[in-house]
Design a protein around this motif. Structure first.
Motif, PDB file in Angstrom:
ATOM      1  N   VAL A 245      -1.916   9.191   5.906  1.00  0.00           N
ATOM      2  CA  VAL A 245      -3.094   9.051   5.056  1.00  0.00           C
ATOM      3  C   VAL A 245      -3.856   7.755   5.351  1.00  0.00           C
ATOM      4  CG1 VAL A 245      -2.172  10.474   3.180  1.00  0.00           C
ATOM      5  CG2 VAL A 245      -1.699   8.021   3.198  1.00  0.00           C
TER       6      VAL A 245
ATOM      7  N   ASP B 179       7.074   3.791   3.461  1.00  0.00           N
ATOM      8  CA  ASP B 179       7.297   4.928   4.345  1.00  0.00           C
ATOM      9  C   ASP B 179       8.786   4.894   4.735  1.00  0.00           C
ATOM     10  OD1 ASP B 179       6.602   7.046   6.048  1.00  0.00           O
ATOM     11  OD2 ASP B 179       5.994   5.731   7.671  1.00  0.00           O
ATOM     12  N   SER B 180       9.146   4.325   5.855  1.00  0.00           N
ATOM     13  CA  SER B 180      10.569   4.182   6.201  1.00  0.00           C
ATOM     14  C   SER B 180      11.240   3.173   5.266  1.00  0.00           C
ATOM     15  CB  SER B 180      10.723   3.721   7.646  1.00  0.00           C
ATOM     16  OG  SER B 180      10.307   2.379   7.775  1.00  0.00           O
ATOM     17  N   GLY B 181      10.468   2.245   4.721  1.00  0.00           N
ATOM     18  CA  GLY B 181      11.022   1.195   3.868  1.00  0.00           C
ATOM     19  C   GLY B 181      11.478  -0.026   4.648  1.00  0.00           C
TER      20      GLY B 181
ATOM     21  N   LYS C 165       6.314   7.636   0.239  1.00  0.00           N
ATOM     22  CA  LYS C 165       6.696   8.838   1.002  1.00  0.00           C
ATOM     23  C   LYS C 165       8.216   8.856   1.077  1.00  0.00           C
ATOM     24  CE  LYS C 165       3.071   8.914   4.576  1.00  0.00           C
ATOM     25  NZ  LYS C 165       2.880   8.640   6.010  1.00  0.00           N
TER      26      LYS C 165
ATOM     27  N   THR D 291       9.798  -2.207   6.415  1.00  0.00           N
ATOM     28  CA  THR D 291       8.960  -3.390   6.213  1.00  0.00           C
ATOM     29  C   THR D 291       9.348  -4.104   4.919  1.00  0.00           C
ATOM     30  OG1 THR D 291       7.153  -2.199   7.295  1.00  0.00           O
ATOM     31  CG2 THR D 291       6.568  -4.209   6.098  1.00  0.00           C
TER      32      THR D 291
ATOM     33  N   ASP E   2       0.831  -1.214   0.000  1.00  0.00           N
ATOM     34  CA  ASP E   2       0.000   0.000   0.000  1.00  0.00           C
ATOM     35  C   ASP E   2       0.860   1.255   0.000  1.00  0.00           C
ATOM     36  OD1 ASP E   2       0.891  -0.486   2.621  1.00  0.00           O
ATOM     37  OD2 ASP E   2      -1.056  -0.196   3.559  1.00  0.00           O
TER      38      ASP E   2
HETATM   39  P1  IMP Z   1       7.515   1.256   6.631  1.00  0.00           P
HETATM   40  O1  IMP Z   1       8.109   0.008   7.155  1.00  0.00           O
HETATM   41  O2  IMP Z   1       7.829   2.441   7.504  1.00  0.00           O
HETATM   42  O3  IMP Z   1       7.834   1.538   5.186  1.00  0.00           O
HETATM   43  O4  IMP Z   1       5.958   1.111   6.800  1.00  0.00           O
HETATM   44  C1  IMP Z   1       5.143   0.539   5.878  1.00  0.00           C
HETATM   45  C2  IMP Z   1       3.783   0.261   6.492  1.00  0.00           C
HETATM   46  O5  IMP Z   1       3.413   1.281   7.417  1.00  0.00           O
HETATM   47  C3  IMP Z   1       2.719   0.287   5.417  1.00  0.00           C
HETATM   48  O6  IMP Z   1       2.519  -0.984   4.863  1.00  0.00           O
HETATM   49  C4  IMP Z   1       1.514   0.789   6.187  1.00  0.00           C
HETATM   50  O7  IMP Z   1       0.820  -0.296   6.749  1.00  0.00           O
HETATM   51  C5  IMP Z   1       2.065   1.653   7.300  1.00  0.00           C
HETATM   52  N1  IMP Z   1       1.994   3.102   6.980  1.00  0.00           N
HETATM   53  C6  IMP Z   1       3.009   3.946   6.696  1.00  0.00           C
HETATM   54  N2  IMP Z   1       2.578   5.190   6.440  1.00  0.00           N
HETATM   55  C7  IMP Z   1       1.232   5.144   6.551  1.00  0.00           C
HETATM   56  C8  IMP Z   1       0.190   6.122   6.377  1.00  0.00           C
HETATM   57  O8  IMP Z   1       0.380   7.311   6.049  1.00  0.00           O
HETATM   58  N3  IMP Z   1      -1.075   5.669   6.573  1.00  0.00           N
HETATM   59  C9  IMP Z   1      -1.367   4.377   6.915  1.00  0.00           C
HETATM   60  N4  IMP Z   1      -0.429   3.437   7.076  1.00  0.00           N
HETATM   61  C10 IMP Z   1       0.852   3.816   6.901  1.00  0.00           C
END
Ligand code: IMP
Ligand code: MG
Length: 179
Positions: A152, A102-104, A130, A106, A99
């Protein structure tokens, strides 16, 4: 639900147009490949359902679930596989559908984990990106929309498991998540 939003940043129409474009690109890129789509639950479910119906190629589909934020809006960096694939991906051309990146953290974890299973290739398709928040270096080959650093919801994205069923994407009022 609408009253919890500050504004809508991507309408139903904008999303469906972009999903159609992504499908066309994927159709070209994977025409001679063994496409294996992996949806990351739960956020990618809505996007993936729309995207795969724009793909006019034989493909397999599977899901993975990883531990997410819980109720917070920031990544902990701790990723755990909650549900693994049911099938093997060896020699398949894997397309991970997410979806939002964000930080990447995951996706970085998921990609490293899947690489060890020896697929023919791995690419990433995310609806939202992002880039300003990136911590881990992940390469995203298919990106729906680049968005600013705002939290969002909608079209699969949640806050505390709410709002996933909104047909558009909007920014949550800060007071909703600072409560
Ligand atoms: P990452 O590991 O920081 O890249 O996080 C990825 C996961 O964080 C996504 O699969 C989302 O489930 C959640 N996430 C990150 N940003 C948002 C946001 O703005 N809205 C809702 N979920 C988010
Ligand atoms: Mg989530």
């Amino acid at each position: 639900m609408e009253q919890d939003l500050d504004k809508v940043i991507l309408s139903k129409e904008q999303i469906s147009e972009r999903v159609r474009e992504l499908g066309e690109i994927i159709n070209q890129d994977y025409s001679d490949k063994q496409l294996f789509v992996i949806g990351i639950l739960r956020g990618a479910a809505v996007f993936m359902a729309d995207l795969i119906r724009q793909i006019d190629l034989p493909m397999e589909l599977d899901f993975m679930a990883v531990s997410s934020y819980g109720i917070s809006t920031k990544s902990s960096g701790v990723v755990r596989i909650v549900k693994d694939l049911d099938s093997t991906i060896t020699d398949k051309d894997v397309l991970i559908v997410e979806d939002i990146v964000d930080s990447g953290l995951t996706l970085k974890y998921i990609v490293e984990n899947l690489k060890s299973r020896k697929p023919a290739s791995i690419r990433l398709c995310t609806l939202l990106d992002k880039p300003s928040r990136r911590v881990a270096d992940v390469e995203v080959q298919y990106n729906g929309f680049i968005i600013p650093d705002e939290f969002v919801v909608g079209y699969g994205l949640d806050y505390g498991e709410k709002y996933r069923n909104l047909p558009y994407i909007g920014v949550l009022k800060p007071e909703v998540y600072s409560k």
